[in-house]
Design a protein around this motif. Structure first.
Motif, PDB file in Angstrom:
ATOM      1  N   PRO A   1       0.840  -1.201   0.000  1.00 23.69           N
ATOM      2  CA  PRO A   1       0.000   0.000   0.000  1.00 23.69           C
ATOM      3  C   PRO A   1       0.875   1.252   0.000  1.00 23.69           C
ATOM      4  O   PRO A   1       2.067   1.195   0.301  1.00 23.69           O
ATOM      5  CB  PRO A   1      -0.793  -0.128   1.313  1.00 23.69           C
ATOM      6  CG  PRO A   1      -0.760  -1.577   1.648  1.00 23.69           C
ATOM      7  CD  PRO A   1       0.556  -2.088   1.144  1.00 23.69           C
ATOM      8  N   GLU A   2       0.283   2.377  -0.339  1.00 23.55           N
ATOM      9  CA  GLU A   2       1.048   3.629  -0.429  1.00 23.55           C
ATOM     10  C   GLU A   2       1.632   4.014   0.929  1.00 23.55           C
ATOM     11  O   GLU A   2       1.099   3.663   1.982  1.00 23.55           O
ATOM     12  CB  GLU A   2       0.154   4.753  -0.939  1.00 23.55           C
ATOM     13  CG  GLU A   2      -0.290   4.579  -2.400  1.00 23.55           C
ATOM     14  CD  GLU A   2      -1.109   5.758  -2.884  1.00 23.55           C
ATOM     15  OE1 GLU A   2      -1.300   6.707  -2.098  1.00 23.55           O
ATOM     16  OE2 GLU A   2      -1.563   5.721  -4.047  1.00 23.55           O
ATOM     17  N   ASN A   3       2.752   4.753   0.862  1.00 26.92           N
ATOM     18  CA  ASN A   3       3.407   5.318   2.043  1.00 26.92           C
ATOM     19  C   ASN A   3       4.017   4.249   2.948  1.00 26.92           C
ATOM     20  O   ASN A   3       3.999   4.367   4.179  1.00 26.92           O
ATOM     21  CB  ASN A   3       2.428   6.191   2.842  1.00 26.92           C
ATOM     22  CG  ASN A   3       1.880   7.336   2.019  1.00 26.92           C
ATOM     23  OD1 ASN A   3       2.619   7.985   1.283  1.00 26.92           O
ATOM     24  ND2 ASN A   3       0.579   7.569   2.124  1.00 26.92           N
ATOM     25  N   ALA A   4       4.559   3.198   2.346  1.00 24.23           N
ATOM     26  CA  ALA A   4       5.260   2.189   3.135  1.00 24.23           C
ATOM     27  C   ALA A   4       6.445   2.836   3.847  1.00 24.23           C
ATOM     28  O   ALA A   4       7.087   3.742   3.310  1.00 24.23           O
ATOM     29  CB  ALA A   4       5.744   1.064   2.224  1.00 24.23           C
ATOM     30  N   PRO A   5       6.784   2.405   5.075  1.00 25.39           N
ATOM     31  CA  PRO A   5       7.862   3.038   5.852  1.00 25.39           C
ATOM     32  C   PRO A   5       9.199   3.000   5.107  1.00 25.39           C
ATOM     33  O   PRO A   5       9.670   1.936   4.710  1.00 25.39           O
ATOM     34  CB  PRO A   5       7.917   2.194   7.128  1.00 25.39           C
ATOM     35  CG  PRO A   5       6.557   1.578   7.241  1.00 25.39           C
ATOM     36  CD  PRO A   5       6.110   1.341   5.830  1.00 25.39           C
ATOM     37  N   ASP A   6       9.801   4.174   4.925  1.00 23.08           N
ATOM     38  CA  ASP A   6      11.043   4.272   4.151  1.00 23.08           C
ATOM     39  C   ASP A   6      12.178   3.454   4.766  1.00 23.08           C
ATOM     40  O   ASP A   6      12.969   2.827   4.042  1.00 23.08           O
ATOM     41  CB  ASP A   6      11.483   5.737   4.046  1.00 23.08           C
ATOM     42  CG  ASP A   6      10.541   6.558   3.174  1.00 23.08           C
ATOM     43  OD1 ASP A   6       9.839   5.955   2.335  1.00 23.08           O
ATOM     44  OD2 ASP A   6      10.498   7.793   3.338  1.00 23.08           O
ATOM     45  N   GLU A   7      12.284   3.458   6.085  1.00 23.24           N
ATOM     46  CA  GLU A   7      13.388   2.757   6.749  1.00 23.24           C
ATOM     47  C   GLU A   7      13.337   1.258   6.468  1.00 23.24           C
ATOM     48  O   GLU A   7      14.368   0.629   6.180  1.00 23.24           O
ATOM     49  CB  GLU A   7      13.331   3.007   8.258  1.00 23.24           C
ATOM     50  CG  GLU A   7      14.436   2.302   9.029  1.00 23.24           C
ATOM     51  CD  GLU A   7      14.315   2.503  10.531  1.00 23.24           C
ATOM     52  OE1 GLU A   7      15.111   1.899  11.270  1.00 23.24           O
ATOM     53  OE2 GLU A   7      13.421   3.264  10.959  1.00 23.24           O
TER      54      GLU A   7
END
Length: 424
Positions: free
Chosen positions: A253-259
């Motif tokens: 899904p959109e906005n998956a955690p960047d880290e």
């Protein structure tokens, strides 16, 4: 639990020797832990369903009254059984490793790479490739929280498989933090998550429609199930894809955690460099769950196109060692499913080894016979066999037992003059 005959034992040991050699080549050091661990440690709530399958050992020196209590305790709660048992057989090698590291940390390097190979025991229903006593082959890295640790494990394991002659293996990769984030994004409550993960783990068997139907039967939050259903029906969610940042983000899904995404991408880049493969032998699978309760981050499973089941797996368990040490230590491990590999692989021939059957007549003096055997041992291992009426059957049985050459001897022959012939 099985008896293992000589030929199969030799085959298994040859496979284990290759695995050990490749793991040592990658900088891992072998350790050994006891078969028995404390009951409380084995039942600390970190072993998942395996805790229910452990073999418990009754306390020694129980008196008659205590023995009577055994009967009353059967069928009661597990905490009652803890009063009767203080030890148990290990059901995996990870829990003992965490205890080992906590006990011996002062004598180990800051980043410790361990090999553990040994039997474990689980009281489960036996079936093909699944036994109550079986061998595990684990490598683990403690003290490194970077993607380098996962990459080293994957590269070493893929290298071991290639040395065993099993090409074409891939590693399915996910992260428990990704799963937690997705379930939170969809709106599942914290109490619902364990059951939802159990259902998601069945995706390969029952498909998206079955997953959604089971979640509704479980009474999971309706709006969360609707959101998850919509996610499953996106074309890009279920498609097979090469491993990389764009593909990982596309699958989630959109906005998956960047880290977390960066950690997964780093693993892929390192594995690609370590294996020098045309295609990265990794597949991102957002629905990979793995049931062990101690996983805290990256999880992975070993897949091969010749079988429908996994041939190994593992993951990051950063919280386990802290339970014994009182200080958080990052840790990640990879376990090969040795029994499944042993059932799948052909024997690995060693072109330089000789296994010789020395067939002798009944009248050869014992001293001569032993002298011939000693001379032949310079060429390899030697087994004595008295000549039988059915000479062909004797040679066929010897070949089945792993022997690849034979010689015949009669009384009066000089040691070192016998002709070796191939068993083929």
């Amino acid at each position: 639990m099985r008896d293992i005959l000589p030929a199969d034992k030799a085959r298994r040991e040859s496979l284990l020797a290759i695995i050990r050699e490749r793991y040592r080549a990658h900088g891992f050091d072998e350790i050994e832990t006891p078969a028995v661990e404390d009951y409380a440690r084995l039942h600390a709530g970190i072993g998942g369903d395996n805790e229910k399958l452990s073999y418990n050992i009754l306390r020694r020196g129980l008196d008659a009254e205590a023995i009577e209590s055994i009967g009353r305790a059967i069928g009661q709660a597990a905490d009652n059984m803890a009063q009767l048992s203080d030890l148990g057989l290990r059901y995996d090698l990870t829990v003992p490793l965490a205890r080992f590291y906590a006990s011996n940390r002062g004598q180990l390097p800051t980043v410790f790479r361990a090999i553990q190979i040994g039997p474990v025991w689980r009281a489960e229903r036996p079936q093909k490739g699944r036994y109550r006593q079986f061998m595990q082959c684990d490598i683990d890295i403690m003290g490194d929280d970077s993607a380098r640790a996962e990459a080293e494990l994957m590269v070493a394991s893929l290298d071991a498989l290639a040395a065993l002659g099993l090409d074409g293996a891939t590693v399915r990769v996910n992260d428990r933090r990704v799963l937690d984030w997705m379930l939170d994004t969809f709106g599942f409550t914290a109490d619902e998550r364990p059951g939802v993960l159990i259902t998601i783990d069945k995706l390969d068997k029952i498909g998206p429609d079955g997953i959604v139907a089971e979640l509704r039967e479980r009474g999971a939050t309706a709006s969360a199930v609707d959101a998850f259903d919509a996610y499953l029906r996106r074309p890009q969610t279920m498609e097979h894809r090469p491993y990389g940042e764009g593909q990982i983000r596309k699958a989630l899904p959109e906005n998956a955690p960047d880290e977390i995404v960066a950690h997964l991408v780093g693993i892929g880049e390192a594995v690609a460099a370590g294996t020098e493969a045309a295609d990265i032998p990794l597949v991102f699978d957002p629905f990979l769950v793995r049931g062990m309760g101690y996983y805290t981050g990256t999880i992975f499973e070993l897949a091969h196109p010749s079988v429908s089941y996994s041939l190994g797996g593992g993951g990051r368990y950063d919280g386990m060692i802290g339970r014994f040490l009182g200080q958080q230590i990052p840790a990640v491990g990879f376990s090969l499913g040795f029994e499944r590999l042993a059932d799948l692989l052909e024997p690995v021939a060693d072109a330089g080894s000789r296994a010789i059957v020395l067939v002798h007549d009944a009248d050869v003096p014992l001293a001569e016979l032993i002298a011939h055997k000693s001379a032949l041992m310079a060429h390899g291992r030697v087994r004595l066999e008295r000549r039988a009426k059915n000479f062909k059957a004797l040679l066929e049985r010897s070949a089945t037992d792993g022997y690849n050459a034979f010689a015949t001897v009669s009384a009066g022959a000089e040691p070192g003059t016998l002709e070796l012939k191939p068993l083929s």
